[in-house]
Design a protein around this motif. Sequence first.
Motif, PDB file in Angstrom:
ATOM      1  N   ASN A 198       1.037  -1.062  -0.165  1.00 42.85           N
ATOM      2  CA  ASN A 198       0.280  -0.250   0.275  1.00 42.85           C
ATOM      3  C   ASN A 198       0.874   1.022  -0.316  1.00 42.85           C
ATOM      4  O   ASN A 198       0.630   2.106  -0.839  1.00 42.85           O
ATOM      5  N   GLU A 199       1.619   1.032   0.557  1.00 48.25           N
ATOM      6  CA  GLU A 199       2.806   2.478   0.464  1.00 48.25           C
ATOM      7  C   GLU A 199       3.088   2.766  -0.714  1.00 48.25           C
ATOM      8  O   GLU A 199       3.317   3.614  -0.965  1.00 48.25           O
ATOM      9  N   ARG A 200       3.725   1.699  -1.527  1.00 47.13           N
ATOM     10  CA  ARG A 200       4.318   1.710  -2.922  1.00 47.13           C
ATOM     11  C   ARG A 200       2.807   2.855  -3.847  1.00 47.13           C
ATOM     12  O   ARG A 200       3.535   3.170  -4.512  1.00 47.13           O
ATOM     13  N   ILE A 201       1.567   1.674  -3.472  1.00 52.88           N
ATOM     14  CA  ILE A 201       0.717   2.012  -4.586  1.00 52.88           C
ATOM     15  C   ILE A 201       0.384   3.483  -4.670  1.00 52.88           C
ATOM     16  O   ILE A 201      -0.020   4.665  -5.326  1.00 52.88           O
ATOM     17  N   SER A 202       0.188   3.746  -2.962  1.00 55.27           N
ATOM     18  CA  SER A 202      -0.150   5.560  -2.570  1.00 55.27           C
ATOM     19  C   SER A 202       0.878   6.280  -3.362  1.00 55.27           C
ATOM     20  O   SER A 202       0.328   7.714  -3.388  1.00 55.27           O
ATOM     21  N   ARG A 212       0.731   7.435 -10.574  1.00 57.89           N
ATOM     22  CA  ARG A 212      -1.049   7.390 -11.985  1.00 57.89           C
ATOM     23  C   ARG A 212      -1.882   8.166 -10.680  1.00 57.89           C
ATOM     24  O   ARG A 212      -1.925   7.474  -9.086  1.00 57.89           O
ATOM     25  N   PRO A 213      -2.449   9.474 -10.589  1.00 62.32           N
ATOM     26  CA  PRO A 213      -3.316   9.752  -9.786  1.00 62.32           C
ATOM     27  C   PRO A 213      -4.157   8.594  -9.508  1.00 62.32           C
ATOM     28  O   PRO A 213      -4.838   8.607  -8.204  1.00 62.32           O
ATOM     29  N   ARG A 214      -4.596   8.160 -10.249  1.00 64.82           N
ATOM     30  CA  ARG A 214      -6.284   6.626  -9.847  1.00 64.82           C
ATOM     31  C   ARG A 214      -5.514   6.087  -8.884  1.00 64.82           C
ATOM     32  O   ARG A 214      -6.013   5.382  -7.800  1.00 64.82           O
ATOM     33  N   VAL A 215      -4.288   5.596  -9.843  1.00 64.88           N
ATOM     34  CA  VAL A 215      -3.677   4.141  -8.316  1.00 64.88           C
ATOM     35  C   VAL A 215      -2.854   5.012  -6.921  1.00 64.88           C
ATOM     36  O   VAL A 215      -3.541   4.429  -6.190  1.00 64.88           O
ATOM     37  N   ALA A 216      -2.688   6.050  -7.070  1.00 66.20           N
ATOM     38  CA  ALA A 216      -2.304   6.772  -5.654  1.00 66.20           C
ATOM     39  C   ALA A 216      -3.880   6.570  -4.898  1.00 66.20           C
ATOM     40  O   ALA A 216      -3.706   7.257  -3.626  1.00 66.20           O
ATOM     41  N   ALA A 217      -4.553   7.660  -5.496  1.00 72.78           N
ATOM     42  CA  ALA A 217      -5.894   7.896  -4.484  1.00 72.78           C
ATOM     43  C   ALA A 217      -6.623   6.612  -4.503  1.00 72.78           C
ATOM     44  O   ALA A 217      -6.657   6.603  -2.798  1.00 72.78           O
TER      45      ALA A 217
END
Length: 559
Positions: free
Chosen positions: A385-389, A393-398
Amino acid sequence: MTTDQTSGTLLVGPLLRRIAGTKATIWVETAHAAEVEVRAGDAGGHATTFSAFGHHYALVVVEGLEPGSATPYDVYVGGEHVWPLADSPYPRSIIRTRGTADAETQAKLVFGTCRETTQHATTRRLPPDALDAYARRLMRNEGDPEAWPDMLVLLGDQVYADKTSPTVRQQLKARRLPHHGLQDDVQTFDEYTKLYLESWRDPEIRWLFSTVPSVMMFDDHEIIDDWNSSAAWRADMQREPWWAERISNGLASYWVYQHMGNLAPDELDADALYPKVASAGDATEVLREFAERVDKEADFGHLPESWKSRQYQWSFAIDLGRTRLVVLDNRCSRVLDPDHRAMLPSAEWSWFLSQAHGTTFDHLVVGSSLPWLMPPAIHHLEAWNERISASKRPRVAAFGEKLRRLVDLEHWAAFQTSFEAMADLFRVIGRSSDGPASISVLSGDVHHSYVARAELGRDIPTPVHQLTCSPIHNQVPSFMRPLMRIGWSGWAAVIARGMAAMTGVRTPSLRWHKSGDGPYFGNAIATLTHRGLEARVTIEGTTPGGELDTVTDVALTTR
């Protein structure tokens, strides 16, 4: 049971906070400005109260205690005898000092986290309060020196500013407009004081705090759930019109009620804030300015100049004979820049390294409100989760940010740099020929209790353990318990590790496994005992009748 235990001029306390050599500190809140005196045999001390936001406090340094003694004490406010309470059914409050040669090689720390107010003040029917049960057992064994701990270590969520009791909610409703943004949460300093008044006037707790030294560290609920979980979280909070007042009063009240008492008698004058507060008379503006300043730490901790501009250090260290306890701030001073996330800023981490290395102690104990070692599957999930946040890519981070807040993915595993730095530190210390006999990390937060052994390498003789005890008085939802048990399963760890690997997260440099029974999901209190080079932890849960029963007992050393 009633929490309305007043003595006229003494509103809260006394709390016996620190004992160092022949000195001790006693914390009190009084109804008005006054001179506070403590008499303990031939020893004693006095202090003039300071005011803050219309409330009055004193921290009295008692001097002249005898080494290796157990001395009853009395408290006077404005010349009036206010403690012990008249007709009290409880034993006398006593200051116990260390002194004998044998005592220097022994230490007993009782610890836990997450305590909501007592049963009658909550809307939920919670299991019996473990701290109440522990206090009652001490009362029954007041004449047995072996029964008494050296210190009570409370590692977070001593009060719940965002999960208030019906009593506090009614008080808030009476003073607020219907459209107030916080609804049932506290906001002002005065509202924060009501949390402590309600919790610390529990008769058994009041007696326990008056006679067993205690140190405390905040977690998120002293302020608000998910406090400082990420830079995005801070940005969202700073857009709320109520946030500036909420965080300022939360930090100011925490300093007064909890942190001030963490300071040893000889550390008070050297503290960056205490002399200003004690001499101010009315310290309201001093505390308000301080709280606003230290809250900004998390916004600038990643900048190079932060090394020289540390606003305040909440972390602290204590030596109890041959045991060193280092308690770390896991919340206020986090570095939250997505490219530099860390549990502690570099200057404070450097301080921690200096405290963790040494030859003057046999056992190293690290107090961390959040567990360093989580169930493996949950660890890998948090690393993923830390990595994808932090994705570009805004949608992935969100999505990652939403998930982080939804299921509280914010422990050491969600700060991978700090997680691995802790492992590296323990390897260096544990590999040393004059390293400690044991290393233990005390934690809570996760509303279940367990013991885990870290495997850092065959060439490291020092055993390293994660000791997690939570809650003291709370409850994890029933549907969450199977998920937490699954977190320890091998197949779940493999799946979660695969997810993390797909995003580029490195395999952890260590393995760990659960020791003893558990996880345990009831209310509990834990005891870490050191005798010479031996270390043992016992976790005790409450029975339906309000007694304590051992749920796991693990020898941490084999020497």
